[in-house]
Design a protein around this motif. Structure first.
Motif, PDB file in Angstrom:
ATOM      1  N   LYS A   1       0.823  -1.200   0.000  1.00 11.67           N
ATOM      2  CA  LYS A   1       0.000   0.000   0.000  1.00 11.67           C
ATOM      3  C   LYS A   1       0.862   1.256   0.000  1.00 11.67           C
ATOM      4  O   LYS A   1       0.501   2.284  -0.598  1.00 11.67           O
ATOM      5  CB  LYS A   1      -0.926  -0.014   1.226  1.00 11.67           C
TER       6      LYS A   1
ATOM      7  N   GLU B   1      -4.936   3.129  -6.583  1.00 10.33           N
ATOM      8  CA  GLU B   1      -5.698   2.417  -5.546  1.00 10.33           C
ATOM      9  C   GLU B   1      -5.840   0.949  -5.934  1.00 10.33           C
ATOM     10  O   GLU B   1      -6.003   0.615  -7.118  1.00 10.33           O
ATOM     11  CB  GLU B   1      -7.085   3.052  -5.382  1.00 10.33           C
TER      12      GLU B   1
ATOM     13  N   TRP C   1      -7.415  -4.604  -2.002  1.00  7.79           N
ATOM     14  CA  TRP C   1      -6.698  -5.790  -1.535  1.00  7.79           C
ATOM     15  C   TRP C   1      -7.658  -6.881  -1.055  1.00  7.79           C
ATOM     16  O   TRP C   1      -7.265  -8.043  -0.951  1.00  7.79           O
ATOM     17  CB  TRP C   1      -5.751  -5.420  -0.401  1.00  7.79           C
TER      18      TRP C   1
END
Length: 578
Positions: free
Chosen positions: A273, A335, A338
């Motif tokens: 991330k 983005e 996940w």
């Protein structure tokens, strides 16, 4: 562009709004050129991604074969034998004896209907033509005489304006009669006991579904293939049957599956991330390529997507990630979901688990995979230079390389016999050369120019352009000369110095990744700040004069040419520490 889209919608009403937006995009570059046929007819050609997508003759729009390969069912199609293609490309029309009549019958068309021509066994069109007679008239004539006036074919001059790719392999659609026959066969088989322990009916149904999904786009095609492989792997036939199933796939289907595997592998094991936003070129070159199994190689051109941006659009459509264009021509992944079921369900192939852990702990391995973009200086024909270039068939806005400009100038001089007879190193200046290359104050004084001065003056007066090609992506042509990576030293409070690096994005480098790497190497604080005077660009700022470390990273690790880096001379002199 809006008028063109409405004209295309009127000419081809079967195209959906999404397909129209894909064919004629809002933001991507769309070029219009004019060419002339052998008969002297003026033809307007619309180019997208350096491929002709449409051509217009007497205010009538026609699709090219490049467009029909993406939308194979845009026009009613008639099949012919493969050897006929060479005749059509040579300028012949399609005669009715060469038309293959399928069991379901010919498509119903009227005289003057625009039609596509395909080769037997492949639904990808290879020619565009106009029906000379209706379907009823063709049958009444006993399938004799001229059937179609061919306008454009695969392998003709218009096709050569594009990337010269070959037709994809598209399986023919299953006809209604064939579907009824297969349904009847299934009913008969239901009352019989299976001969083997592995019934063929599920495989057959999956194949049919895969064929029907081809029309809904590459996303659906890839999804159908995944379901097909999962179901085949679940069969009790064992490992051998799975290998046979994989071998039965076309090379394009295998490349699609490989891209899909490396994509999920990279998201699950490589990307964190904290890495976001991540350049798409970095994601492909540093992460997906490292996930490719031994003995295989990712090649987007051999997949059904043809471009990596199309592949990412498909994944974005499935809401796996989000891609934004943070800078013109440079896209980034901003983005990632996940928790998406596809990411969670993906199982890392055997033999990759230890390599995956090692890759996560060593960021240096990621940096070495970066590939410097290929940068080619180009030149556009300006208004003042049109008289000099129109003799070679070029017009205002034509894009040329330096070698092409050189050849055009040499041919112009030789064709107009301007080489000085007494000294061949000089060229006589005629009226056109005088107007194009000389200033007003020079026109009465200069009558001859040396070859090198003639060429340098010509290049100076053309519009500067440059083409940037990132690895695995389509070339992008931009106006002006490319800005170099700018390195400068600034002085802050308490006489402290900082190193500032700008324009990294133009070369496919992620500023955050560069800042993190520098911070680890020199053990100094590095930050990302907006670049002053440049919209949507950022600059890296790191404490101290770090030009030595930066030069080593850019020149040796990233393999960037020195001419694209500005400010290396500001490095501190070794041995003089204050």
């Amino acid at each position: 562009r809006r008028k063109l889209r409405s004209d295309v919608a009127g000419a081809f009403p079967t195209l959906s709004t999404e397909q129209l937006a894909e064919l004629i995009p809002n933001k991507e570059e769309l070029n219009v050129i004019k060419i002339y046929s052998h008969k002297g007819e003026a033809i307007t050609v619309y180019m997208n991604h350096r491929n002709p997508i449409l051509f217009e003759v007497e205010k009538v729009l026609y699709p090219t074969v490049y467009t029909l390969w993406v939308y194979p069912d845009l026009l009613p199609a008639f099949s012919t034998w493969p050897p006929v293609l060479q005749k059509l490309a040579g300028g012949a029309d399609l005669m009715l004896p060469g038309v293959v009549v399928p069991p379901s019958g010919l498509p119903r068309v009227q005289r003057g209907t625009l039609c596509a021509v395909t080769l037997l066994g492949n639904r990808a069109p290879v020619a565009v033509g106009v029906a000379v007679m209706s379907t009823e008239e063709m049958l009444a004539a006993g399938m004799k005489g001229k059937g179609f006036a061919v306008l454009h074919t695969h392998l003709d001059h218009l096709w050569e304006y594009g990337d010269k790719s070959y037709p994809p392999t598209l399986a023919p659609l299953v006809t209604d009669s064939a579907a009824k026959e297969s349904a009847g066969d299934e009913e008969e088989l239901q009352g019989k006991e299976p001969v083997t322990s592995c019934p063929p009916e599920p495989e057959q149904q999956l194949d049919m579904r895969e064929l029907s999904l081809r029309d809904t786009g590459s996303c659906a095609e890839l999804l159908g293939q995944e379901q097909l492989h999962e179901n085949r792997a679940a069969e009790p036939a064992g490992h051998a049957s799975t290998e046979e199933a994989e071998d039965s796939r076309t090379p394009q289907e295998q490349m699609d599956a490989l891209f899909n595997q490396c994509f999920f592998h990279a998201l699950k094991c490589k990307v964190k991330k904290s890495d976001l936003p991540l350049l798409t070129s970095t994601f492909l070159g540093s992460h997906m390529f490292s996930c490719c199994p031994a003995g295989k190689q990712l090649d987007i051109k051999k997949s059904s997507y043809k471009k990596f941006s199309k592949f990412l659009q498909c994944m974005q459509h499935q809401k796996i990630l989000q891609v934004k264009e943070l800078h013109k021509g440079v896209e980034s992944i901003v983005e990632v979901d996940w928790k998406h079921p596809d990411i969670k369900a993906f199982a890392v192939p055997e033999g990759f688990s230890s390599a995956c852990a090692a890759q996560d702990t060593k960021s240096e391995d990621r940096e070495q995979v970066y590939r410097a973009p290929e940068i080619i200086p180009l030149y556009g024909v300006s208004t003042k230079m049109i008289p000099l270039f129109q003799e070679s068939g070029h017009r205002k806005g034509s894009v040329l390389s330096s070698s092409e400009v050189r050849n055009i100038i040499i041919n112009y001089v030789k064709n107009n016999e301007l080489v000085d007879e007494t000294n061949k190193n000089f060229v006589k200046v005629n009226a056109i050369l005088c107007d194009c290359l000389l200033e007003k104050s020079e026109q009465d004084e200069i009558s001859h120019l040396k070859w090198d001065e003639l060429l340098s003056r010509c290049l100076e007066r053309l519009q500067p352009l440059h083409q940037v090609t990132f690895f695995g992506q389509e070339p992008v042509v931009r106006k002006g000369n490319i800005e170099p990576i700018d390195i400068s030293i600034a002085q802050r409070s308490s006489n402290k110095k900082v190193t500032i690096i700008k324009n990294l994005e133009l070369y496919g480098l992620d500023p955050q990744c560069v800042a993190n790497t520098l911070q680890q190497k020199v053990q100094a604080s590095a930050t990302i700040t907006p670049a002053p005077g440049a919209k949507d660009r950022v600059q890296v700022q790191i404490q101290g004069n770090q030009i030595h470390h930066l030069a080593k990273m850019l020149l040796e690790e990233y393999q960037l040419p020195r001419k694209y880096i500005q400010g290396l001379e500001k490095a501190p002199k070794l041995g003089r520490k204050k």
